[in-house]
Scaffold this active site. Structure first.
Site, PDB file in Angstrom:
ATOM      1  N   GLU A  83     -39.666  -0.930 -15.143  1.00  0.00           N
ATOM      2  CA  GLU A  83     -41.067  -0.995 -15.591  1.00  0.00           C
ATOM      3  C   GLU A  83     -42.032  -1.143 -14.415  1.00  0.00           C
ATOM      4  O   GLU A  83     -41.877  -2.048 -13.588  1.00  0.00           O
ATOM      5  CB  GLU A  83     -41.233  -2.194 -16.552  1.00  0.00           C
ATOM      6  CG  GLU A  83     -42.595  -2.209 -17.212  1.00  0.00           C
ATOM      7  CD  GLU A  83     -42.770  -3.345 -18.221  1.00  0.00           C
ATOM      8  OE1 GLU A  83     -41.767  -3.939 -18.645  1.00  0.00           O
ATOM      9  OE2 GLU A  83     -43.927  -3.631 -18.565  1.00  0.00           O
ATOM     10  N   LYS A 261     -41.473 -12.147 -23.648  1.00  0.00           N
ATOM     11  CA  LYS A 261     -41.001 -10.877 -23.069  1.00  0.00           C
ATOM     12  C   LYS A 261     -41.522 -10.756 -21.639  1.00  0.00           C
ATOM     13  O   LYS A 261     -40.813 -10.309 -20.733  1.00  0.00           O
ATOM     14  CB  LYS A 261     -41.468  -9.703 -23.934  1.00  0.00           C
ATOM     15  CG  LYS A 261     -40.850  -8.359 -23.565  1.00  0.00           C
ATOM     16  CD  LYS A 261     -41.590  -7.604 -22.478  1.00  0.00           C
ATOM     17  CE  LYS A 261     -40.957  -6.246 -22.205  1.00  0.00           C
ATOM     18  NZ  LYS A 261     -41.591  -5.540 -21.080  1.00  0.00           N
ATOM     19  N   ASP A 277     -25.382 -11.431 -16.282  1.00  0.00           N
ATOM     20  CA  ASP A 277     -25.356 -10.915 -17.652  1.00  0.00           C
ATOM     21  C   ASP A 277     -26.733 -11.105 -18.300  1.00  0.00           C
ATOM     22  O   ASP A 277     -27.084 -12.207 -18.726  1.00  0.00           O
ATOM     23  CB  ASP A 277     -24.251 -11.682 -18.405  1.00  0.00           C
ATOM     24  CG  ASP A 277     -24.050 -11.208 -19.830  1.00  0.00           C
ATOM     25  OD1 ASP A 277     -24.980 -10.609 -20.395  1.00  0.00           O
ATOM     26  OD2 ASP A 277     -22.969 -11.456 -20.375  1.00  0.00           O
ATOM     27  N   HIS A 375     -51.424  -1.391 -14.568  1.00  0.00           N
ATOM     28  CA  HIS A 375     -50.360  -0.489 -14.982  1.00  0.00           C
ATOM     29  C   HIS A 375     -50.686   0.972 -14.719  1.00  0.00           C
ATOM     30  O   HIS A 375     -49.798   1.787 -14.571  1.00  0.00           O
ATOM     31  CB  HIS A 375     -50.143  -0.628 -16.498  1.00  0.00           C
ATOM     32  CG  HIS A 375     -49.070  -1.625 -16.852  1.00  0.00           C
ATOM     33  ND1 HIS A 375     -47.747  -1.269 -16.890  1.00  0.00           N
ATOM     34  CD2 HIS A 375     -49.118  -2.920 -17.188  1.00  0.00           C
ATOM     35  CE1 HIS A 375     -47.027  -2.315 -17.232  1.00  0.00           C
ATOM     36  NE2 HIS A 375     -47.842  -3.345 -17.427  1.00  0.00           N
TER      37      HIS A 375
HETATM   38  P1  NAD Z   1     -14.674 -15.483 -14.384  1.00  0.00           P
HETATM   39  O1  NAD Z   1     -13.650 -15.867 -15.406  1.00  0.00           O
HETATM   40  O2  NAD Z   1     -14.517 -14.148 -13.750  1.00  0.00           O
HETATM   41  O3  NAD Z   1     -14.726 -16.586 -13.257  1.00  0.00           O
HETATM   42  C1  NAD Z   1     -14.662 -17.939 -13.541  1.00  0.00           C
HETATM   43  C2  NAD Z   1     -13.446 -18.556 -12.901  1.00  0.00           C
HETATM   44  O4  NAD Z   1     -13.501 -18.427 -11.488  1.00  0.00           O
HETATM   45  C3  NAD Z   1     -13.375 -20.042 -13.160  1.00  0.00           C
HETATM   46  O5  NAD Z   1     -12.740 -20.265 -14.382  1.00  0.00           O
HETATM   47  C4  NAD Z   1     -12.600 -20.556 -11.951  1.00  0.00           C
HETATM   48  O6  NAD Z   1     -11.213 -20.564 -12.218  1.00  0.00           O
HETATM   49  C5  NAD Z   1     -12.845 -19.520 -10.865  1.00  0.00           C
HETATM   50  N1  NAD Z   1     -13.737 -20.001  -9.773  1.00  0.00           N
HETATM   51  C6  NAD Z   1     -13.593 -19.746  -8.441  1.00  0.00           C
HETATM   52  N2  NAD Z   1     -14.580 -20.276  -7.728  1.00  0.00           N
HETATM   53  C7  NAD Z   1     -15.419 -20.901  -8.599  1.00  0.00           C
HETATM   54  C8  NAD Z   1     -16.636 -21.618  -8.468  1.00  0.00           C
HETATM   55  N3  NAD Z   1     -17.218 -21.846  -7.267  1.00  0.00           N
HETATM   56  N4  NAD Z   1     -17.234 -22.096  -9.578  1.00  0.00           N
HETATM   57  C9  NAD Z   1     -16.683 -21.872 -10.791  1.00  0.00           C
HETATM   58  N5  NAD Z   1     -15.512 -21.209 -10.984  1.00  0.00           N
HETATM   59  C10 NAD Z   1     -14.884 -20.704  -9.895  1.00  0.00           C
HETATM   60  O7  NAD Z   1     -16.156 -15.529 -14.911  1.00  0.00           O
HETATM   61  P2  NAD Z   1     -16.931 -16.407 -15.985  1.00  0.00           P
HETATM   62  O8  NAD Z   1     -18.144 -16.870 -15.321  1.00  0.00           O
HETATM   63  O9  NAD Z   1     -16.073 -17.423 -16.652  1.00  0.00           O
HETATM   64  O10 NAD Z   1     -17.296 -15.271 -17.073  1.00  0.00           O
HETATM   65  C11 NAD Z   1     -18.385 -14.440 -16.876  1.00  0.00           C
HETATM   66  C12 NAD Z   1     -18.182 -13.095 -17.559  1.00  0.00           C
HETATM   67  O11 NAD Z   1     -17.935 -13.271 -18.955  1.00  0.00           O
HETATM   68  C13 NAD Z   1     -19.420 -12.265 -17.466  1.00  0.00           C
HETATM   69  O12 NAD Z   1     -19.046 -10.947 -17.084  1.00  0.00           O
HETATM   70  C14 NAD Z   1     -19.952 -12.229 -18.899  1.00  0.00           C
HETATM   71  O13 NAD Z   1     -20.672 -11.051 -19.132  1.00  0.00           O
HETATM   72  C15 NAD Z   1     -18.697 -12.295 -19.696  1.00  0.00           C
HETATM   73  N6  NAD Z   1     -18.747 -12.742 -21.106  1.00  0.00           N
HETATM   74  C16 NAD Z   1     -19.867 -13.261 -21.687  1.00  0.00           C
HETATM   75  C17 NAD Z   1     -19.840 -13.704 -23.013  1.00  0.00           C
HETATM   76  C18 NAD Z   1     -21.095 -14.306 -23.603  1.00  0.00           C
HETATM   77  O14 NAD Z   1     -22.090 -14.447 -22.925  1.00  0.00           O
HETATM   78  N7  NAD Z   1     -21.094 -14.671 -24.887  1.00  0.00           N
HETATM   79  C19 NAD Z   1     -18.653 -13.643 -23.728  1.00  0.00           C
HETATM   80  C20 NAD Z   1     -17.512 -13.132 -23.112  1.00  0.00           C
HETATM   81  C21 NAD Z   1     -17.568 -12.701 -21.798  1.00  0.00           C
END
Ligand code: NAD
Length: 424
Positions: A83, A261, A277, A375
């Protein structure tokens, strides 16, 4: 005192001149600077690792908002957005906030909620009591799932139990509160919620249905605050105009949707640029805005005793620096490096400050000259380009449309034809 983000005339430079400044500011390597340009798209091997059925990548403009000072430190803000006016408005709002020191931020610990839904529980109140009594065992089992997170100082911290009335009777809903440190946390929390489900069934005698993170991240909030001196923004009348604009949103959900928004214009752009996300942030923001049962603004604008304008934002901020696309996407990695944030909470606070700046800019425009003025130029460019205007006529066509205040495809086509005929 670090580098300054106050870069006069940044918008007048060429893309390559801007990139040079950004590269120096963020100590980026040539490869990282190239990643910011996104030219050539993603390496063909990356999309296939990120999503299913990939056929390629989709490019968006990446702009850099200048002038931001947050907690006394200067930031250049990467914004991925389609945008027009968003990046300019954020930069302008940040410039005007500098007179009073810029933005001040804070946040709560990075605690996300994992929900477990239990149906068919005969005595929900007793089940609630039993679940809370066995809290330590549930947390211990949850924490066995993610040794890495525990090592980093995170992990399941607490349990909340709610009895929620559904149309088929009451259900017990368990909230597992998990400190996810620098992750967005969805995978981490979902894994824990799934792992403790059988234990929760044993304790309650009910049947577990859903086990999933809630995007209404009420425990993980980012806040930002700024004061705009009345002299910097156009005087008392503008201060009052912005406060009236806020009060309109506060009283009316139709206005409030657009108010919020405008906040998300800025927040989504930095969230996307850092590979986070956007849907999670949007869902969290709007459900938080409606948490009292009435949809409310995520920002508040008030007059200070000196007659200046004070703005505040509070918003759930489930952002990560690891996991998701943040580490896989080279442009997202370069954007995170440019921001120089030390942790996910700092990124969330910066995003909150950008949202506040964006909202201030929109309200100021609405309360004064209206939104279309800013705009128009880029809008005219988009319209002219969409009807295939040749590059060499673009500026002229836009100027004519803006001066006539007729920014329409049919008019663009007429002007292009006219200019072509004249130049023949
Ligand atoms: P992830 O599972 O890839 O990473 C998290 C893991 O990384 C932790 O569990 C830990 O074991 C490890 N880790 C290493 N260094 C870390 C640090 N400094 N701090 C924290 N953990 C560390 O990612 P996530 O953040 O658990 O999940 C994010 C993804 O899930 C995104 O892609 C999102 O779009 C997706 N997602 C979102 C939803 C929702 O929003 N409802 C639902 C399902 C999936």
């Amino acid at each position: 005192m670090g580098r300054t983000s106050r870069i006069e005339g940044f918008y007048k430079l060429s893309m390559s001149e801007r990139l040079k400044i950004v590269k120096e500011f963020g100590d980026l390597t040539s490869e990282e600077a190239l990643a910011l340009t996104g030219f050539g798209g993603l390496d063909p091997s990356i999309p296939d690792k990120m999503i299913e059925n990939a056929v390629g990548s989709f490019a968006l403009p990446l702009g850099i908002a200048v002038n931001f000072t947050i907690n006394g430190r200067d930031y250049l803000i990467p914004m991925a957005v389609e945008e027009p006016s968003v990046v300019a408005a954020a930069s302008n709002a940040a410039k005007m906030a500098r007179d009073k020191g810029g933005f001040w931020t804070s946040s709560t610990p990075p605690v996300m909620i994992g929900q477990v839904q239990i149906t068919g529980v005969k005595d929900p109140s007793r089940a609630k009591h039993l679940l809370l009594a066995k809290k330590d065992a549930v947390l211990e089992l949850a924490n066995k799932q993610d040794p890495m997170l525990i090592k980093l100082g995170g992990g399941a911290r607490d349990l909340e139990v709610r009895v929620v009335q559904g149309q088929r009777g009451p259900m017990v809903v368990v909230h597992l509160l998990v400190d996810v440190r620098d992750a967005m946390g969805a995978n981490a929390v979902n894994t824990m919620a799934e792992a403790v489900a059988p234990m929760l069934e044993d304790i309650t005698g009910g049947q577990v249905r859903l086990r999933i993170l809630s995007n209404l991240a009420t425990h993980r909030l980012a806040r930002a605050h700024a004061v705009w001196a009345k002299e910097s923004i156009g005087g008392d009348e503008v201060v009052d105009g912005i406060i009236d604009a806020f009060l309109f949103a506060d009283a009316d959900p139709f206005r409030c949707a657009t108010h919020n928004k405008g906040i998300m214009n800025g927040i989504d752009a930095i969230i996307l640029a850092t590979g986070n996300d956007t849907r999670a942030i949007e869902a969290g923001a709007h459900s938080y805005a409606a948490r009292t049962g009435q949809y409310k603004p995520l920002t508040v604008f008030e007059k200070t005793p000196e007659g200046d304008l004070a703005g505040t934002i509070e918003i759930p901020m489930a952002v990560g620096l690891i996991g998701g696309a943040t580490k896989v996407h080279p442009t997202a990695r370069a954007c995170i490096k440019l921001l120089g944030v030390k942790g996910a909470s700092e990124l969330g606070e910066v995003a909150a400050a950008v949202g506040l700046a964006q909202n201030f800019a929109a309200l100021r425009a609405l309360a004064t000259v209206g939104i279309q003025k800013g705009h128009m130029k880029l809008h005219a460019k988009n319209i002219a380009a969409s009807v295939g205007c040749p590059e060499e006529l673009l500026d002229e066509v836009c100027e004519i449309m803006v001066s006539e205040k007729k920014i329409r495809m049919d008019r663009a086509q007429e002007i292009i034809e006219d200019l072509k005929n004249r130049k023949r």
